[in-house]
Design an enzyme around this catalytic site. Structure first.
Site, PDB file in Angstrom:
ATOM      1  N   ASP A 155      41.241  30.066  24.396  1.00 13.41           N
ATOM      2  CA  ASP A 155      39.620  30.395  24.375  1.00 13.41           C
ATOM      3  C   ASP A 155      38.932  29.576  23.484  1.00 13.41           C
ATOM      4  OD1 ASP A 155      37.111  32.197  24.072  1.00 13.41           O
ATOM      5  OD2 ASP A 155      38.477  33.610  25.131  1.00 13.41           O
ATOM      6  N   HIS A 229      33.126  33.584  21.262  1.00 13.07           N
ATOM      7  CA  HIS A 229      33.899  34.459  22.382  1.00 13.07           C
ATOM      8  C   HIS A 229      35.495  34.613  22.093  1.00 13.07           C
ATOM      9  CE1 HIS A 229      35.626  34.761  26.692  1.00 13.07           C
ATOM     10  NE2 HIS A 229      34.534  35.112  27.075  1.00 13.07           N
ATOM     11  N   SER A 556      35.686  39.247  30.301  1.00 13.26           N
ATOM     12  CA  SER A 556      36.476  38.546  29.298  1.00 13.26           C
ATOM     13  C   SER A 556      36.942  39.331  28.237  1.00 13.26           C
ATOM     14  CB  SER A 556      35.348  37.485  28.594  1.00 13.26           C
ATOM     15  OG  SER A 556      35.186  36.341  29.474  1.00 13.26           O
TER      16      SER A 556
END
Length: 773
Positions: A155, A229, A556
């Site tokens: 990620d 994220h 996600s």
């Protein structure tokens, strides 16, 4: 209509993919037509050609040097630049090559294929309770949490100081771990601990695509997260217990990853626009994660164009297959583009859709005519008493309905509630800041979807659905002095759930209609998880707020839920293969919500079909004891690719030591998958698939009878219709035939049903999807 909620690595909200493509084209032209390729080579032939090379890197360096030396116009063409060598996930390398260099490589006997590097993009306190996990019981019993399971998160990196990654109570790092904690900008080996046991970063593909180095004033050239994220996803999958977690008092509770005692290893591959994430970096991360010794890989990343490519063009799927061969479970997000856009569709991957949990953040909108609507808001301040509403012409100039700079009139909006429609490239935070700057008192965001999204606003704001939107417009047109009040209710539980999120990518699987994707759905809307202390909750530079936890939405967020849940199953059933873990979750997934009704699809308001929900919503407690398994050996996936008529060179992308049989009786639908996808053309009347189930139930002696819910227009026959097991681990086969009963009349060309094997204790369900082509 809600089209994409996930916060992207591309700043400024919903960035135009056309603009990104133009930027990438400019970068390519500036590099004398050179571009990055992921090149597959034949391992045995390379070793024969370069016997003196110490390793694969030496082979490829020697090969590229020779190409560079014999280039005829070397002054005009920069030499080939080797970015990565791959020797585990695939055998090959990534390099920046001119057309002439590529042509020279293609003439080599060891050459297999060169795939252009692709741009990729990034596709909680209560969710574990919604999933039925409880401290000290079941899968969260101490005995199931003691064994070491390592989750690799590919990620944007990690914020290592966050309490979700503290290592109190953890024992020594497992001896089998071969990973490392790489140093870089604001990151050293001291940032890792017994919880966060590995951290690496991959940037060469990104820099090659961008044409320059990582901008270290806006990002960290290290595993440290500058986007948020990756930190959010890592903590969702395996973050430690953190008490009193909340977003400004909202969603207050104990934050916990799904397998909160997992070890975590992070692999940073995503940076900033325009290049964002590149597949060459991603493959390098998978290659390294396999070597390091992870048990689960969690990747909330997909093709920047949306959708999926054939598997022979999908380097990520190829690399992941090598991990599957080594017993690693791969969980990937389905995407956030709605119908017919599902990505990450290879059958060895778990493809995860996103849905709501039963927690919401209600805001009550009361119009001056007495109509009341429930919306959503993450604003935690005081409510707004009855104020005048303005919208469009009553708020300012042309385009005032979008609340973009220079469109609103301070005289018209001061002290009033402004209705602001959403627009690409200008997010809700920017709209709120602009309304606030011109004196507005609050905002209403109307959404064309039935269930609106909640936004992290520090200004009185609420999102309302399509019914409220139409009522507001009608009310505004009916009176000269429209008014409204907003009441913010904080956090509420017990709402109807799960419901499929409108943004979640759906089937059919355009790579192959013989395979249903997504596989299942998991919590993915308004998920609270860890957040870097350097980034505001809105991800905007002007937002000076800082939080320990943030609420995000997207597939996600759903993906790491399943990654952590898979880690729980691996703890309980160490002997299970990745396919067995996947089967257990799929065949025990449920399709009724907490009201006892079919799970609703917010996109169209009706019941969710398998194209949206896959097999259903994950039920981890039942998955730990599924009764029967549809197991798949890695060689069966290769035979599946043979049934797709893949050429020998295409098969070599997945396994260089495998050759398709000269005569194959397998059809694509015979893959031992836990769901049935049946494409009919005009000539087909009956299609028959084969399946094998393995008995893992208790007691081991059991009889299962088949129950079929037939799709409209299709007759389904199962032989045998009774399976009698005498021992644990016993395998039994059955055939299922699908026959057209009458001309198909459904407008969307698909119909749906299910096949369930039922015993006294278990119900092992598989969805059926019929598609006419």
């Amino acid at each position: 209509m809600e089209t994409e909620i996930v916060r992207r690595i591309f700043r400024g909200g919903m960035t135009s993919l056309v603009l990104v493509a133009l930027i990438m084209a400019t970068i390519s032209a500036a590099s004398v037509d050179s571009r990055t390729y992921i090149v597959h080579m034949d391992e045995s032939k390379m070793k024969t050609s370069y016997p003196s090379a110490a390793n694969s890197k030496g082979m490829f360096e020697e090969m590229l040097d020779s190409i560079s030396q014999f280039s005829t116009d070397s002054e005009a063409t920069p030499p080939p630049r080797l970015l990565y060598t791959y020797d585990t996930a695939i055998f090959g390398f990534a390099a920046k090559l001119s057309p002439m260099h590529l042509e020279s490589i293609r003439k080599m006997d060891a050459f297999v294929v060169a795939i252009p590097d692709r741009s990729m993009r990034l596709h909680t306190t209560h969710s574990y309770q919604f999933l039925g996990l409880e401290q000290g019981r079941g899968l969260w019993h101490a005995s199931n949490l003691e064994s070491d399971v390592i989750i690799g998160v590919i990620d944007t990196g990690i914020w290592p100081e966050h309490p979700s990654f503290q290592d109190h109570g953890f024992g020594p790092v497992p001896a089998r771990w071969k990973g490392a904690c790489e140093s870089g900008t604001n990151f050293s080996s001291l940032n890792c601990n017994r919880k966060l046991i590995g951290a690496r970063y991959f940037f060469k593909g990104y820099e090659a695509a961008l044409g320059r180095s990582v901008n270290e004033t806006t990002n960290f050239k290290s595993p440290r997260d500058r986007n948020g994220h990756g930190t959010h996803c890592a903590s969702t999958a395996g973050g430690n217990l953190v008490h009193n977690a909340s977003f400004y008092g909202l969603a207050n509770g104990v934050a916990a990853g799904m397998r909160y005692t997992s070890r975590i290893a992070v692999y940073k591959v995503c940076w900033e626009a325009p290049a964002g994430c590149t597949e060459s970096d991603q493959v390098a991360a998978i290659d390294q994660a396999i070597k390091d010794g992870v048990d689960v890989v969690s990747m909330s990343i997909g093709n920047a164009r949306g959708g999926a490519d054939p598997y022979f063009k999908d380097s990520t799927a190829q690399a992941a297959f090598r991990g599957i061969q080594r017993g690693i479970f791969f969980s990937l997000s389905a995407g956030n583009e709605g119908p017919r856009t599902v990505g990450n569709t290879a059958p060895w991957l778990m493809t995860v859709a996103a849905s709501y949990i039963d927690r919401s953040f209600p805001a009550i909108l009361k119009l001056g005519n007495g109509q009341i609507f429930e919306g959503f808001s993450l604003y935690s301040g005081k409510s707004l008493k009855e104020l005048q509403i303005v919208y469009g012409p009553t708020a300012g100039k042309k385009f005032a309905q979008y609340c973009v700079p220079k469109t609103l009139s301070p005289k018209l909006v001061k002290g009033k509630v402004v209705v602001c429609e959403q627009i690409r490239g200008f997010d809700t935070y920017q709209q709120a800041e602009y309304v606030k700057s011109v004196g507005g008192a609050g905002i209403i965001f109307p959404d064309t979807g039935e269930i609106p999204n909640a936004y992290p606003s520090m200004f009185p704001a609420a999102s309302v659905g399509d019914v409220a939107r139409k009522a507001i417009i009608s009310y505004l047109n009916s009176t000269k002095s429209p008014t409204a009040s907003l009441t913010f209710k904080g956090t509420a539980y017990g709402k109807r759930a799960p419901m499929m999120a409108a943004f979640s990518s759906r089937g059919p699987n355009l790579v192959g209609l013989d395979l249903l994707k997504p596989d299942l759905t998991a919590p993915g809307v308004n998920i609270l998880a860890a957040w870097p202390s350097i980034i505001s909750p809105s991800e905007e530079e002007g937002d000076k707020r800082r939080v320990r936890f943030n609420l995000l939405s997207g597939t996600s967020m759903a993906c790491p839920h399943v990654s952590g849940l898979a880690a729980l199953l691996i703890s309980r059933h160490k002997e299970w293969s990745p396919a067995a873990v996947k089967s257990a979750m799929m065949t025990t997934a449920y399709n009724l919500d907490n009201r006892g009704s079919p799970i609703k699809d917010v996109y169209h308001g009706g019941p969710a079909t398998p194209f949206a929900i896959g097999s259903g919503h994950v039920d981890i407690q039942k998955a730990s004891d599924p009764g029967l398994l549809y197991d798949i050996h890695p060689h069966e996936y290769l035979h599946y690719l043979c049934s797709l008529n893949y050429s020998p060179s295409q098969i070599a992308l997945f396994d260089q030591n495998f050759t398709c049989p000269k005569k194959t009786t397998m059809q694509p639908g015979d893959l031992n998958y836990p769901s049935f996808a049946v494409p009919f053309n005009s000539d087909a009347v009956t299609i028959t698939y084969r399946r094998t189930v393995t008995n893992v139930g208790n007691p081991p002696v059991a009889t299962y009878k088949v129950q079929v819910k037939e799709p409209i227009g299709i007759s389904v026959r199962v032989k045998p219709n009774i399976l009698s097991f005498k021992m644990h681990g016993q395998k039994l086969q059955y055939k299922v035939s699908f026959t057209v009963k009458r001309p198909f009349i459904e407008s969307d060309g698909s119909s749906f049903g299910s096949l369930t094997w039922v015993s006294e204790k278990y119900a092992v369900r598989s969805p059926i999807v019929i598609t006419y082509i």
